[in-house]
Design a protein around this motif. Structure first.
Motif, mmCIF file in Angstrom:
data_model
loop_
_atom_site.group_PDB
_atom_site.id
_atom_site.type_symbol
_atom_site.label_atom_id
_atom_site.label_comp_id
_atom_site.label_asym_id
_atom_site.label_seq_id
_atom_site.Cartn_x
_atom_site.Cartn_y
_atom_site.Cartn_z
ATOM 1 N N PHE A 153 0.851 -1.183 0.000
ATOM 2 C CA PHE A 153 0.000 0.000 0.000
ATOM 3 C C PHE A 153 0.887 1.233 0.000
ATOM 4 C CE2 PHE A 153 -2.449 3.179 2.649
ATOM 5 C CZ PHE A 153 -3.304 3.555 1.632
ATOM 6 N N VAL A 182 -2.982 0.729 7.419
ATOM 7 C CA VAL A 182 -4.073 -0.017 6.793
ATOM 8 C C VAL A 182 -4.954 -0.561 7.914
ATOM 9 C CG1 VAL A 182 -4.706 -2.008 5.374
ATOM 10 C CG2 VAL A 182 -2.655 -0.659 4.811
ATOM 11 N N ASP A 225 -9.797 -2.386 4.926
ATOM 12 C CA ASP A 225 -9.314 -3.416 4.009
ATOM 13 C C ASP A 225 -9.823 -4.771 4.500
ATOM 14 O OD1 ASP A 225 -7.924 -4.864 2.079
ATOM 15 O OD2 ASP A 225 -6.105 -4.971 3.297
#
Length: 310
Positions: free
Chosen positions: A9, A66, A100
């Motif tokens: 990411f 994340v 996510d």
């Protein structure tokens, strides 16, 4: 796409954070994943995880975060306030991915959010913001001078969120991806709600525009055909939706698209002839017309579907 967690990411490999873990030699060289193990975890578990990251990883080394499962994501809003509170210490934070999660954890249209505006206000240097899911999602129009990439993945993106994005002043934004979705999952945005995006006045740096996963892809394609923003794009992405021959024909009948580097139409309902005509009309452009779909039948009528719904 949304069937597995991201392994990287914002250009960094994703590393799950566990309290007490041995840190990598360079803690700034990873994107830290925050996730509780149980889908029905108590809210204090995720809060404790954020506190542990604050305590154990040098604050200035946290560049990307994340957020995975935070506990009962199908009904409890993602606690973005914890990230807002941490932002004053995470001075190097440049990228955030909210939610996510994959379908086995929570369907995309069940993922519950709240107001993400405070996160943008607390992180003036933020460059990348990804959001998965749109149930309860709120955003107030803001000016943010650092954000380069905004991505909202949804099975149905509410019109008020689309209008808020369109009303934001984002002079550095290079990439905008909106998964518009279908009405059955809250995707009630119209072309009128996209008017400011298509005009591009508040998006002077945008070079990649994705209006994806759209139930009304033909209408969007027709509006894009004459949209001022298209002239400055390198990538136009109308993929994952219900694009048919009428939309593709309208797109080709509009302004020239030969300046594009890439036109992404994958997952479509084009006839072979029209798909071939799009490719032939843009010989210098990478045109993706892969993954052709065939309408299903429902109550004796054809049924067209986006790539991502529930």
């Amino acid at each position: 796409m949304i069937n597995s967690h991201v392994s990287s990411f914002a250009g960094l490999p994703v590393l799950p954070f566990t309290p007490g873990m041995a840190l990598p030699a360079d803690p700034s060289a990873v994107a830290w994943r925050l996730e509780v193990e149980e889908f029905d975890a108590d809210p204090t578990e995720f809060a404790g995880l954020v506190r542990a990251l604050l305590d154990e990883v040098p604050a200035e080394a946290v560049r990307a975060v994340v957020v995975g499962e935070w506990g009962e994501a199908y009904e409890r809003p993602l606690p973005v306030d914890l990230l807002v509170d941490a932002a004053s210490k995470w001075t190097g934070l440049r990228a955030v991915f909210l939610a996510d999660l994959v379908g086995e954890q929570c369907e995309i249209s069940w993922l519950t959010h709240g107001d993400v505006t405070p996160l943008l206000a607390a992180c003036p240097a933020l460059e990348v913001l990804w959001i998965r899911g749109a149930q309860g999602l709120r955003l107030e129009p803001v000016r943010h001078t650092a954000l380069r990439e905004l991505r909202i993945e949804s099975g149905g993106l509410p019109a008020e969120v689309v209008r808020a994005v369109a009303a934001c002043d984002l002079p550095a934004l290079h990439r905008l991806d909106l998964w518009l979705g279908v009405a059955d999952y809250g995707g009630d945005a119209t072309v009128d709600d996209l008017a400011a995006v298509l005009a591009g006045d508040r998006l002077p740096a945008v070079r990649h525009l994705g209006l994806c996963n759209a139930e009304h892809a033909d209408t969007i394609a027709a509006a894009v055909a004459d949209a001022p923003v298209v002239g400055r794009l390198e990538v136009l992405d109308l993929s994952m939706g219900v694009l048919g021959d009428a939309g593709a024909t309208a797109l080709l009948a509009g302004q020239p698209l030969t300046h594009l580097r890439r036109l992404d139409l994958h997952h479509h309902f084009l006839s072979e002839e029209v798909a071939a005509s799009v490719v032939a009309a843009l010989p210098g452009v990478e045109v993706d017309v892969s993954d052709p779909q065939t309408a299903d039948t429902y109550d004796g009528r054809p049924y067209y579907y986006t790539a991502v719904g529930e």
